[in-house]
Design an enzyme around this catalytic site. Structure first.
Site, PDB file in Angstrom:
ATOM      1  N   HIS A  12       0.760  -0.991  -0.333  1.00 58.36           N
ATOM      2  CA  HIS A  12      -0.078  -0.331   0.387  1.00 58.36           C
ATOM      3  C   HIS A  12       1.239   1.155   0.508  1.00 58.36           C
ATOM      4  O   HIS A  12       1.731   1.426  -1.183  1.00 58.36           O
ATOM      5  CB  HIS A  12      -0.951  -0.325   0.809  1.00 58.36           C
ATOM      6  CG  HIS A  12      -2.073   0.915   0.946  1.00 58.36           C
ATOM      7  ND1 HIS A  12      -1.797   1.926   0.647  1.00 58.36           N
ATOM      8  CD2 HIS A  12      -2.942   1.600   2.655  1.00 58.36           C
ATOM      9  CE1 HIS A  12      -3.636   2.814   0.077  1.00 58.36           C
ATOM     10  NE2 HIS A  12      -3.586   2.266   1.774  1.00 58.36           N
TER      11      HIS A  12
ATOM     12  N   HIS B 271      -2.852  -2.895  -9.685  1.00 60.52           N
ATOM     13  CA  HIS B 271      -3.754  -1.557  -9.189  1.00 60.52           C
ATOM     14  C   HIS B 271      -5.206  -2.400  -8.796  1.00 60.52           C
ATOM     15  O   HIS B 271      -4.851  -2.806  -9.914  1.00 60.52           O
ATOM     16  CB  HIS B 271      -3.922  -1.077  -9.048  1.00 60.52           C
ATOM     17  CG  HIS B 271      -4.445   0.446  -9.169  1.00 60.52           C
ATOM     18  ND1 HIS B 271      -6.211   0.378  -8.015  1.00 60.52           N
ATOM     19  CD2 HIS B 271      -3.968   1.226  -7.894  1.00 60.52           C
ATOM     20  CE1 HIS B 271      -6.504   1.491  -7.040  1.00 60.52           C
ATOM     21  NE2 HIS B 271      -5.099   1.698  -7.429  1.00 60.52           N
TER      22      HIS B 271
ATOM     23  N   ASP C 150       2.540   5.100  -6.711  1.00 62.40           N
ATOM     24  CA  ASP C 150       3.499   5.560  -5.813  1.00 62.40           C
ATOM     25  C   ASP C 150       5.106   4.936  -6.944  1.00 62.40           C
ATOM     26  O   ASP C 150       5.641   5.891  -6.946  1.00 62.40           O
ATOM     27  CB  ASP C 150       3.757   4.748  -5.140  1.00 62.40           C
ATOM     28  CG  ASP C 150       2.987   4.330  -3.880  1.00 62.40           C
ATOM     29  OD1 ASP C 150       1.676   3.567  -4.226  1.00 62.40           O
ATOM     30  OD2 ASP C 150       2.400   5.236  -3.432  1.00 62.40           O
TER      31      ASP C 150
HETATM   32  C1  SDX Z   1      -1.956   2.348  -3.614  1.00 61.63           C
HETATM   33  O1  SDX Z   1      -6.269   0.347  -2.888  1.00 61.63           O
HETATM   34  C2  SDX Z   1      -6.134   1.862  -3.894  1.00 61.63           C
HETATM   35  O2  SDX Z   1      -6.000   2.265  -4.128  1.00 61.63           O
HETATM   36  C3  SDX Z   1      -4.139   2.181  -2.761  1.00 61.63           C
HETATM   37  C4  SDX Z   1      -3.485   3.282  -3.646  1.00 61.63           C
HETATM   38  C5  SDX Z   1      -4.592   4.332  -2.675  1.00 61.63           C
HETATM   39  O3  SDX Z   1      -4.508   5.573  -3.338  1.00 61.63           O
HETATM   40  O4  SDX Z   1      -4.240   4.239  -1.645  1.00 61.63           O
HETATM   41  O5  SDX Z   1      -4.002   3.011  -4.716  1.00 61.63           O
HETATM   42  C6  SDX Z   1      -1.913   3.634  -3.072  1.00 61.63           C
HETATM   43  O6  SDX Z   1      -1.470   1.173  -2.791  1.00 61.63           O
HETATM   44  C7  SDX Z   1      -1.110   1.975  -4.497  1.00 61.63           C
HETATM   45  C8  SDX Z   1      -0.664   1.021  -5.220  1.00 61.63           C
HETATM   46  C9  SDX Z   1       1.261   0.147  -4.401  1.00 61.63           C
HETATM   47  N1  SDX Z   1       1.409  -0.806  -4.394  1.00 61.63           N
HETATM   48  C10 SDX Z   1       2.392  -1.618  -5.494  1.00 61.63           C
HETATM   49  O7  SDX Z   1       3.158  -0.981  -5.582  1.00 61.63           O
HETATM   50  C11 SDX Z   1       3.236  -2.580  -4.739  1.00 61.63           C
HETATM   51  C12 SDX Z   1       2.558  -3.679  -6.092  1.00 61.63           C
HETATM   52  N2  SDX Z   1       1.412  -3.796  -6.767  1.00 61.63           N
HETATM   53  C13 SDX Z   1       1.010  -5.255  -6.567  1.00 61.63           C
HETATM   54  O8  SDX Z   1       1.634  -6.470  -5.073  1.00 61.63           O
HETATM   55  C14 SDX Z   1      -0.225  -4.675  -6.679  1.00 61.63           C
HETATM   56  O9  SDX Z   1      -1.260  -5.205  -8.065  1.00 61.63           O
HETATM   57  C15 SDX Z   1      -1.596  -4.616  -5.961  1.00 61.63           C
HETATM   58  C16 SDX Z   1      -1.209  -5.443  -4.498  1.00 61.63           C
HETATM   59  C17 SDX Z   1      -0.883  -3.259  -5.679  1.00 61.63           C
HETATM   60  C18 SDX Z   1      -2.759  -5.318  -6.258  1.00 61.63           C
HETATM   61  O10 SDX Z   1      -2.872  -6.247  -6.030  1.00 61.63           O
HETATM   62  P1  SDX Z   1      -4.068  -7.149  -5.856  1.00 61.63           P
HETATM   63  O11 SDX Z   1      -5.147  -6.861  -6.988  1.00 61.63           O
HETATM   64  O12 SDX Z   1      -4.168  -8.153  -5.434  1.00 61.63           O
HETATM   65  O13 SDX Z   1      -3.241  -7.946  -7.964  1.00 61.63           O
HETATM   66  P2  SDX Z   1      -2.139  -9.379  -7.525  1.00 61.63           P
HETATM   67  O14 SDX Z   1      -1.214  -8.587  -6.819  1.00 61.63           O
HETATM   68  O15 SDX Z   1      -3.510 -10.887  -7.376  1.00 61.63           O
HETATM   69  O16 SDX Z   1      -1.865  -9.506  -8.498  1.00 61.63           O
HETATM   70  C19 SDX Z   1      -3.040 -10.399  -9.980  1.00 61.63           C
HETATM   71  C20 SDX Z   1      -1.531 -10.974 -11.457  1.00 61.63           C
HETATM   72  C21 SDX Z   1      -0.541 -11.522 -10.353  1.00 61.63           C
HETATM   73  O17 SDX Z   1       0.073 -12.078 -11.401  1.00 61.63           O
HETATM   74  P3  SDX Z   1      -0.294 -13.826 -10.963  1.00 61.63           P
HETATM   75  O18 SDX Z   1       0.526 -14.770 -10.149  1.00 61.63           O
HETATM   76  O19 SDX Z   1      -1.828 -13.613 -11.906  1.00 61.63           O
HETATM   77  O20 SDX Z   1       0.205 -14.045 -13.070  1.00 61.63           O
HETATM   78  O21 SDX Z   1      -0.884  -9.414 -11.315  1.00 61.63           O
HETATM   79  C22 SDX Z   1       0.694  -9.877 -10.863  1.00 61.63           C
HETATM   80  C23 SDX Z   1       0.263 -11.197  -9.703  1.00 61.63           C
HETATM   81  O22 SDX Z   1       1.559 -11.571  -9.679  1.00 61.63           O
HETATM   82  N3  SDX Z   1       1.355  -8.603 -10.632  1.00 61.63           N
HETATM   83  C24 SDX Z   1       2.575  -8.520 -10.170  1.00 61.63           C
HETATM   84  C25 SDX Z   1       1.863  -7.015  -9.896  1.00 61.63           C
HETATM   85  N4  SDX Z   1       1.168  -6.704  -9.599  1.00 61.63           N
HETATM   86  C26 SDX Z   1       0.518  -7.706  -9.768  1.00 61.63           C
HETATM   87  N5  SDX Z   1       3.209  -8.761 -11.051  1.00 61.63           N
HETATM   88  C27 SDX Z   1       4.198  -7.739 -11.141  1.00 61.63           C
HETATM   89  N6  SDX Z   1       4.688  -6.366 -10.373  1.00 61.63           N
HETATM   90  C28 SDX Z   1       3.820  -6.127 -10.235  1.00 61.63           C
HETATM   91  N7  SDX Z   1       3.549  -4.922  -9.466  1.00 61.63           N
END
Ligand code: SDX
Length: 374
Positions: A222, A260, A311
């Site tokens: 997050h 996201h 971010d």
């Molecule tokens: C914020 O919710 C909000 O609105 C939050 C926010 C706000 O303003 O409050 O927008 C702020 O928190 C933004 C997010 C910051 N976090 C990150 O940047 C961390 C990296 N991102 C990931 O951890 C992920 O994208 C999330 C946590 C943001 C979202 O996760 P989800 O919706 O649970 O998606 P997931 O982890 O289930 O991923 C789905 C697929 C997976 O691939 P498969 O395993 O199905 O093959 O997408 C891939 C994931 O591996 N994936 C990524 C990835 N994000 C998703 N692969 C590599 N790098 C990534 N960053």
């Protein structure tokens, strides 16, 4: 028998709110009906906080009164002042803010009330105090006594840069950082806002709800992601971005700053932050981190079809503005304080305890035995 939960409550509508709305498919964000593209760069953080907390963009007179209230609400109280040096020497930034907001609550004159007027006053005080808590924490941990006094002629954004960098920001730097604060102010039911609402829905007080939100924002999935983005940029050599990113993806590592839960296209905030990173890269004369960010963005999109979130480019923007990396998530909390407090006000105004069901997946029909027979 409860239905099966969707993991992470994905796509579950957990609350009704008039504060913000996201169109994840179209990549659009609205604060109380105003498109973020109309607000960013044209509305100040103070105006945005007023919009979220008090329901409207202020007139000039309303803004002046709100800014006066913010200035009056800056006093951090005795418990904060007495404990800040020790906290700054022992706790990391987001842990420290979790402690300091709790201490600030002890000295808040409205701490025992959740009435609408008391909540509005507390929302303004918390919004005014958060940047000062971060700046004073930074001053003490870097061995300075206290940061420069806020300059009444500067905005929250300008004063924060003055207090953390020790130099008066240019007007453009203050404008760019102010836009960063506008962009991060609210975002529907993100994890930290949801934590605040769950706490407020028990009719607990605003400071308790904000402490819950701070602890939630701290996590790297997050609010903690912006600091991780900077660490990733610093860990990769500028000429090796594509290979380094591909190796991380091949190792199934998450690339911080990408993906996201809601946006299935570009996060509209990233559009502004990318442009600001490019501008600051040019004005600082060193575009390394901007160029690396652009290359990272291309590789991640080509490999995983993922877009940058708020971010990703925030990291290089904050770096160019001279903000220490481990204060990036505290900066997120400075802005989101305006949204968190607005959500607590909204929850208290039309409340029902938030208590979802759960699916039991444990053992059944266990036979009890006395301890010596187990
Ligand atoms: C914020 O919710 C909000 O609105 C939050 C926010 C706000 O303003 O409050 O927008 C702020 O928190 C933004 C997010 C910051 N976090 C990150 O940047 C961390 C990296 N991102 C990931 O951890 C992920 O994208 C999330 C946590 C943001 C979202 O996760 P989800 O919706 O649970 O998606 P997931 O982890 O289930 O991923 C789905 C697929 C997976 O691939 P498969 O395993 O199905 O093959 O997408 C891939 C994931 O591996 N994936 C990524 C990835 N994000 C998703 N692969 C590599 N790098 C990534 N960053």
């Amino acid at each position: 028998m409860a239905d099966k939960p969707t993991k992470g409550l994905a796509d579950v509508v957990a609350a009704s709110t008039a504060l913000s709305d996201i169109d994840g498919k179209a990549g659009r964000l609205f604060y109380r009906g105003y498109d973020i593209h109309d607000l960013a760069g044209r509305t100040t953080f103070e105006e945005t906080a007023h919009l979220l907390q008090r329901g409207k963009l202020p007139t000039r007179a309303e803004l002046a009164a709100y800014v006066d209230e913010l200035h009056d609400g800056r006093a951090l109280g005795v418990l904060v002042s007495h404990n800040l040096p020790e906290i700054a020497s022992k706790q990391k930034p987001m842990e420290a803010l979790r402690s300091l907001v709790s201490l600030a609550g002890a000295d808040d004159p409205d701490k025992d009330s959740i009435a609408p007027d008391a909540n509005l006053r507390k929302a303004a005080r918390l919004t005014a105090q958060q940047p000062l808590l971060v700046a004073q924490y930074h001053a003490f941990r870097t061995g300075k006594d206290v940061p420069p006094e806020p300059d009444p002629s500067l905005s929250i954004a300008g004063n924060f840069l003055l207090q953390v960098t020790g130099r008066v920001p240019s007007q453009r730097e203050a404008e760019l950082f102010d836009t960063c604060l506008v962009l991060h102010a609210d975002h529907t039911m993100n994890a930290s806002t949801f934590a605040a609402r769950v706490c407020a829905a028990t009719l607990s007080d605003m400071h308790s709800a904000i402490v819950a939100a701070i602890g939630t924002l701290k996590g790297p999935l997050h609010g903690g992601a912006n600091e991780q983005v900077m660490k990733t940029l610093e860990s990769i050599s500028p000429g090796n971005v594509a290979q380094a990113v591909r190796e991380k993806l091949d190792a199934h590592e998450k690339i911080m700053g990408f993906g996201h839960r809601v946006y299935k296209t570009e996060d509209p905030r990233a559009t502004h932050l990318r442009r600001m990173s490019a501008e600051l890269a040019e004005s600082t004369g060193d575009d390394t981190y901007y160029r690396m960010s652009k290359e990272m963005e291309e590789v991640v999109f080509e490999s995983k079809g993922l877009y940058p979130n708020v971010d990703f480019y925030a990291a290089s923007v904050y770096h160019y503005l001279g903000i220490p990396t481990d204060l990036f998530t505290p900066v997120f909390s400075i802005s989101r304080m305006s949204g968190w407090t607005a959500h607590v006000i909204e929850q208290h105004a039309d409340n029902r305890l938030i208590r979802p069901d759960s699916e039991y997946i444990g053992e059944r029909d266990q036979k009890w035995k006395p301890i010596d027979e187990r």
